[in-house]
Structure formats: structure tokens, C-alpha cells
Write a protein that holds these residues in place. Structure first.
Motif, PDB file in Angstrom:
ATOM      1  N   SER A  17     -17.431  -3.736  -2.774  1.00 45.76           N
ATOM      2  CA  SER A  17     -16.151  -4.173  -2.220  1.00 45.76           C
ATOM      3  C   SER A  17     -15.628  -3.055  -1.322  1.00 45.76           C
ATOM      4  O   SER A  17     -16.124  -1.920  -1.358  1.00 45.76           O
ATOM      5  CB  SER A  17     -15.150  -4.461  -3.336  1.00 45.76           C
ATOM      6  OG  SER A  17     -14.731  -3.253  -3.940  1.00 45.76           O
ATOM      7  N   GLU A  18     -14.619  -3.351  -0.517  1.00 47.03           N
ATOM      8  CA  GLU A  18     -14.079  -2.354   0.410  1.00 47.03           C
ATOM      9  C   GLU A  18     -13.539  -1.141  -0.346  1.00 47.03           C
ATOM     10  O   GLU A  18     -13.794   0.001   0.037  1.00 47.03           O
ATOM     11  CB  GLU A  18     -12.977  -2.979   1.265  1.00 47.03           C
ATOM     12  CG  GLU A  18     -12.428  -2.033   2.310  1.00 47.03           C
ATOM     13  CD  GLU A  18     -11.347  -2.665   3.162  1.00 47.03           C
ATOM     14  OE1 GLU A  18     -10.587  -1.891   3.761  1.00 47.03           O
ATOM     15  OE2 GLU A  18     -11.259  -3.903   3.230  1.00 47.03           O
ATOM     16  N   ASP A  19     -12.822  -1.373  -1.435  1.00 46.54           N
ATOM     17  CA  ASP A  19     -12.269  -0.261  -2.208  1.00 46.54           C
ATOM     18  C   ASP A  19     -13.366   0.557  -2.884  1.00 46.54           C
ATOM     19  O   ASP A  19     -13.302   1.792  -2.927  1.00 46.54           O
ATOM     20  CB  ASP A  19     -11.287  -0.773  -3.272  1.00 46.54           C
ATOM     21  CG  ASP A  19      -9.980  -1.258  -2.657  1.00 46.54           C
ATOM     22  OD1 ASP A  19      -9.682  -0.872  -1.510  1.00 46.54           O
ATOM     23  OD2 ASP A  19      -9.266  -2.021  -3.336  1.00 46.54           O
ATOM     24  N   GLU A  20     -14.389  -0.120  -3.407  1.00 45.76           N
ATOM     25  CA  GLU A  20     -15.507   0.587  -4.029  1.00 45.76           C
ATOM     26  C   GLU A  20     -16.246   1.431  -2.989  1.00 45.76           C
ATOM     27  O   GLU A  20     -16.597   2.577  -3.249  1.00 45.76           O
ATOM     28  CB  GLU A  20     -16.486  -0.400  -4.677  1.00 45.76           C
ATOM     29  CG  GLU A  20     -15.951  -1.072  -5.916  1.00 45.76           C
ATOM     30  CD  GLU A  20     -16.871  -2.185  -6.406  1.00 45.76           C
ATOM     31  OE1 GLU A  20     -16.937  -2.367  -7.635  1.00 45.76           O
ATOM     32  OE2 GLU A  20     -17.508  -2.863  -5.570  1.00 45.76           O
ATOM     33  N   LYS A  26     -15.056   2.709  -0.218  1.00 44.79           N
ATOM     34  CA  LYS A  26     -14.240   3.872   0.138  1.00 44.79           C
ATOM     35  C   LYS A  26     -14.378   4.981  -0.904  1.00 44.79           C
ATOM     36  O   LYS A  26     -14.506   6.152  -0.558  1.00 44.79           O
ATOM     37  CB  LYS A  26     -12.770   3.474   0.266  1.00 44.79           C
ATOM     38  CG  LYS A  26     -12.445   2.725   1.535  1.00 44.79           C
ATOM     39  CD  LYS A  26     -10.976   2.358   1.563  1.00 44.79           C
ATOM     40  CE  LYS A  26     -10.623   1.530   2.778  1.00 44.79           C
ATOM     41  NZ  LYS A  26      -9.203   1.122   2.782  1.00 44.79           N
ATOM     42  N   ALA A  27     -14.347   4.605  -2.177  1.00 49.28           N
ATOM     43  CA  ALA A  27     -14.455   5.597  -3.254  1.00 49.28           C
ATOM     44  C   ALA A  27     -15.833   6.259  -3.257  1.00 49.28           C
ATOM     45  O   ALA A  27     -15.943   7.484  -3.394  1.00 49.28           O
ATOM     46  CB  ALA A  27     -14.175   4.935  -4.603  1.00 49.28           C
ATOM     47  N   GLU A  82       0.802  -1.224   0.000  1.00 51.48           N
ATOM     48  CA  GLU A  82       0.000   0.000   0.000  1.00 51.48           C
ATOM     49  C   GLU A  82       0.834   1.273   0.000  1.00 51.48           C
ATOM     50  O   GLU A  82       0.365   2.312  -0.433  1.00 51.48           O
ATOM     51  CB  GLU A  82      -0.957   0.004   1.190  1.00 51.48           C
ATOM     52  CG  GLU A  82      -2.105  -0.945   0.990  1.00 51.48           C
ATOM     53  CD  GLU A  82      -3.203  -0.734   2.004  1.00 51.48           C
ATOM     54  OE1 GLU A  82      -3.260   0.350   2.616  1.00 51.48           O
ATOM     55  OE2 GLU A  82      -3.985  -1.665   2.178  1.00 51.48           O
ATOM     56  N   LYS A 122      -5.237   8.633  -1.870  1.00 50.37           N
ATOM     57  CA  LYS A 122      -6.601   9.077  -2.170  1.00 50.37           C
ATOM     58  C   LYS A 122      -6.920  10.271  -1.289  1.00 50.37           C
ATOM     59  O   LYS A 122      -6.860  10.182  -0.073  1.00 50.37           O
ATOM     60  CB  LYS A 122      -7.613   7.954  -1.903  1.00 50.37           C
ATOM     61  CG  LYS A 122      -7.340   6.678  -2.681  1.00 50.37           C
ATOM     62  CD  LYS A 122      -7.595   6.860  -4.145  1.00 50.37           C
ATOM     63  CE  LYS A 122      -7.440   5.527  -4.842  1.00 50.37           C
ATOM     64  NZ  LYS A 122      -7.081   5.631  -6.191  1.00 50.37           N
TER      65      LYS A 122
END
Length: 155
Positions: A53-56, A58-59, A11, A17
């Protein structure tokens, strides 16, 4: 071993971000701009109610925070009368023998490619308050701008 070859985790090499920037000053909006903010905010809230998903997530949360703020801070401007250039008007002007037409709008509905300019842009700031026939000086322009027409577009 050199620090250049050390890698703590994957990471640390990812693009950071950041929050979406909030434009400075008041959040002045037209009725059309307010409807766009409401629509985008509702769309993001709907996305948050689905499986992501976790990344989606967050965005979407990052975008939702911006649009929630814009919705909460929106200040609806009154419909202009068309006597002078204001937020919500379409102005036709001439500069250096070139005629242009622009809509003066809020930040979130601005789109320079579609001739929709935010009220805080230098060009818009120079035009606001002018009446037909007035001349305005633009920063960096050799010739003044002459206002040819002012309209209040139908929503």
C-alpha cells in the motif's frame, strides 16, 4: 470562527514521519555487523519489489534509505588482536566491586540489553585502547574501571 475549530485536512493531525537518524561519525562495523546490514538491506529491497500500500511503501522506503546509507558507508574494521580493547572485542571489567562483560560493536549491531555497546558510547570510548590490568575513568563514576579480560569472540 475560531482557528481552533478549523480543520483543513486529516493529515495535519497525524504524527509526522521523520527519516531515521544517521549516527554521527564514521560507520565502523565488524564482519558480523556488516552481514547484518547486508541482510536487512536485502530484506527491505525484497519488500519493495512486492505489492505494498502507499503507506507501507513510504515506511519501507524510509527504512531502505537508512540501510542503503549504512551499507554504502560501512567501514569494516580489522579483526582485533585482543591485546587491547577495540571494536570487535569482548571486555570484562570491574567497577565498584561489580564485574561486567560487554562486546564493543558498531552502531547497527549494538544492543545494550544484550551487553553489546556501540563504539561511540561513553563507556566504550573510555575502554577502547586499554589493556588487561589498566584502569580507566568513566564520566560520572566515582570509581575507576579495571580491565580484567579481553577476548575476540568467534563470529
Amino acid at each position: 470562527m475560531s482557528v481552533a475549530f478549523r480543520r483543513d485536512c486529516d493529515e495535519e493531525h497525524l504524527e509526522p514521519k521523520f527519516e531515521l537518524p544517521i549516527p554521527p561519525g564514521p560507520n565502523l562495523v565488524t564482519a558480523h555487523g556488516y552481514a547484518l546490514i547486508e541482510e536487512r538491506s536485502a530484506q527491505l529491497e525484497g519488500m519493495l519489489a512486492t505489492e505494498l500500500s502507499e503507506d507501507e511503501r513510504k515506511a519501507v522506503l524510509r527504512d531502505a534509505r537508512y540501510w542503503r546509507h549504512q551499507l554504502a558507508s560501512a567501514q569494516l574494521v580489522p579483526v582485533p588482536d585482543g591485546a587491547t580493547v577495540a571494536i570487535g572485542t569482548r571486555v570484562t571489567f570491574e567497577c565498584a566491586r561489580r564485574t561486567r562483560t560487554l562486546d564493543i560493536v558498531g552502531h547497527d549491531e549494538s544492543d545494550p540489553a544484550a551487553n553489546r555497546v556501540a563504539f561511540s558510547a561513553p563507556l566504550a570510548r573510555a575502554l577502547i585502547g586499554c589493556a588487561i590490568g589498566d584502569e580507566a575513568d568513566l564520566p560520572g563514576a566515582a570509581d575507576p574501571v579495571t580491565i580484567n579480560a579481553i577476548e575476540v569472540p568467534k563470529p
